[in-house]
Design a protein around this motif. Structure first.
Motif, PDB file in Angstrom:
ATOM      1  N   PHE A  67      94.590 -52.164 -59.352  1.00  6.06           N
ATOM      2  CA  PHE A  67      93.922 -51.238 -60.276  1.00  6.06           C
ATOM      3  C   PHE A  67      95.019 -50.173 -60.311  1.00  6.06           C
ATOM      4  O   PHE A  67      95.101 -49.556 -61.400  1.00  6.06           O
ATOM      5  CB  PHE A  67      92.678 -50.563 -59.753  1.00  6.06           C
TER       6      PHE A  67
ATOM      7  N   LEU B 206      88.629 -46.471 -60.457  1.00  3.77           N
ATOM      8  CA  LEU B 206      88.131 -47.872 -60.048  1.00  3.77           C
ATOM      9  C   LEU B 206      89.113 -48.337 -58.841  1.00  3.77           C
ATOM     10  O   LEU B 206      88.604 -48.929 -58.081  1.00  3.77           O
ATOM     11  CB  LEU B 206      88.599 -48.966 -61.143  1.00  3.77           C
TER      12      LEU B 206
ATOM     13  N   TYR C 259      91.283 -46.635 -64.660  1.00  4.23           N
ATOM     14  CA  TYR C 259      91.819 -47.509 -63.521  1.00  4.23           C
ATOM     15  C   TYR C 259      92.155 -46.913 -62.271  1.00  4.23           C
ATOM     16  O   TYR C 259      91.762 -47.496 -61.158  1.00  4.23           O
ATOM     17  CB  TYR C 259      93.083 -48.079 -64.117  1.00  4.23           C
TER      18      TYR C 259
ATOM     19  N   LEU D 236      82.209 -46.249 -64.691  1.00  2.33           N
ATOM     20  CA  LEU D 236      83.759 -46.581 -64.819  1.00  2.33           C
ATOM     21  C   LEU D 236      83.800 -47.654 -65.949  1.00  2.33           C
ATOM     22  O   LEU D 236      84.741 -47.871 -66.654  1.00  2.33           O
ATOM     23  CB  LEU D 236      84.359 -46.800 -63.741  1.00  2.33           C
ATOM     24  N   GLY D 237      83.033 -48.508 -65.698  1.00  2.00           N
ATOM     25  CA  GLY D 237      83.016 -49.890 -66.596  1.00  2.00           C
ATOM     26  C   GLY D 237      82.915 -49.253 -68.081  1.00  2.00           C
ATOM     27  O   GLY D 237      83.335 -49.833 -68.882  1.00  2.00           O
TER      28      GLY D 237
ATOM     29  N   ASN E   6      80.960 -47.580 -60.490  1.00  2.00           N
ATOM     30  CA  ASN E   6      81.547 -48.835 -61.092  1.00  2.00           C
ATOM     31  C   ASN E   6      80.974 -48.967 -62.607  1.00  2.00           C
ATOM     32  O   ASN E   6      81.490 -49.299 -63.591  1.00  2.00           O
ATOM     33  CB  ASN E   6      81.359 -50.133 -60.313  1.00  2.00           C
TER      34      ASN E   6
END
Length: 229
Positions: free
Chosen positions: A133, A117, A114, A100-101, A97
C-alpha cells in the motif's frame, strides 16, 4: 447566513486557536441560525485538532451520515478521511477499512488513502500488505510524507534494505522537519544501522516534540542501552 454566524469561530480555527474556536462554537445558542451540519463540521475538526477523538467522532459522523453515500462533496470526503484515521488509531480497523474503501471508490486523494490503508494493515501485522500500500501511495505521489516515513520504518523493522530505508526517512524529514514521527523513524533507522550518535540526535529531536510517545521512548531506550556497550 450560517457562515456569517460561524465566522468568528472559523477565524479562530484558521489561526490554529482550536480551544478558542471550540469554545465559540459550543457557546452558540440553538437559535443562532447556524446550519447544524456546518456547526458539526467545525466542531469535529476542533475536537480532532485537540485530540478529543471520541467527541470528534460524534460530529464527523453526523456530517457523513447526513449526506448520500456516493457524494463527492469535499467536506464530506474530508470527514470520512478523518473518521478513518481516528478509527485506525483507536483500534476500530473494520470501520477504518470501510471508510477508506469508500474514499477509494470515490477517488478521494488516492495517495493519502493508500497510505492510510498501509497504516491499518501495519497495525494488523500485515507487513507485506502494508508495504504494498505504501508503494502504491508513492507511485501516485512520490513526495507523500506519510508513505515515505511508513515504508522507511517498515524496512528498518525488517532490518533489510537499510540504505533504502534511510533514503526514504531522510526525504520524509526534509519535507516534515518538525514531525516527531518522521524524526523518530529516521533515528530508528540509524539505530538499526548501528550509528548510535546519529540515532540519538534524531530521537532527542523527536522527544522534544512528543516526549510522552511510548514508541519514541522505547527507541531511545534501545539506543541508550546498545550505544553504551
Amino acid at each position: 447566513m450560517s457562515e456569517n454566524v460561524l465566522s468568528q469561530g472559523i477565524s479562530y480555527y484558521k489561526s490554529k486557536k482550536y480551544t478558542d474556536a471550540l469554545t465559540f462554537f459550543l457557546s452558540l445558542p440553538s437559535d443562532s441560525g447556524a446550519d447544524s451540519n456546518d456547526l458539526a463540521y467545525y466542531l469535529g475538526l476542533c475536537y480532532t485538532k485537540l485530540s478529543h477523538y471520541e467527541d470528534a467522532l460524534l460530529y464527523l459522523e453526523q456530517v457523513v451520515t447526513s449526506a448520500s453515500s456516493d457524494t463527492k462533496d469535499e467536506r464530506v470526503l474530508q470527514c470520512r478521511f478523518i473518521l478513518a484515521l481516528i478509527y485506525a488509531v483507536s483500534g476500530r480497523k473494520r470501520l477504518a477499512n470501510f471508510e477508506l474503501g469508500k474514499l477509494a471508490e470515490l477517488g478521494y486523494k488516492p495517495a493519502s488513502v493508500y497510505a492510510a490503508l498501509a497504516f491499518v494493515a501495519w497495525e494488523q501485522s500485515e507487513v507485506e500488505k502494508s508495504q504494498e500500500f505504501y508503494e502504491k501511495a508513492l507511485s501516485l505521489d512520490p513526495d507523500n510524507v506519510t508513505a515515505l516515513n511508513g515504508i522507511g520504518y517498515i524496512l528498518a523493522c525488517q532490518e533489510k534494505d537499510l540504505g533504502k530505508a534511510l533514503s526514504y526517512c531522510k526525504r520524509a524529514v526534509d519535507y516534515a522537519p518538525e514531525s516527531a514521527a518522521c524524526l523518530d523513524s529516521l533515528g530508528f533507522v540509524y539505530y538499526k544501522m548501528g550509528l548510535y550518535k546519529d540515532a540519538k540526535h534524531y530521537l532527542e529531536m523527536a522527544e522534544q516534540i512528543d516526549g510522552q510517545n511510548p514508541l519514541i521512548m522505547e527507541h531511545m531506550k534501545g539506543v541508550m542501552l546498545d550505544g553504551d556497550r
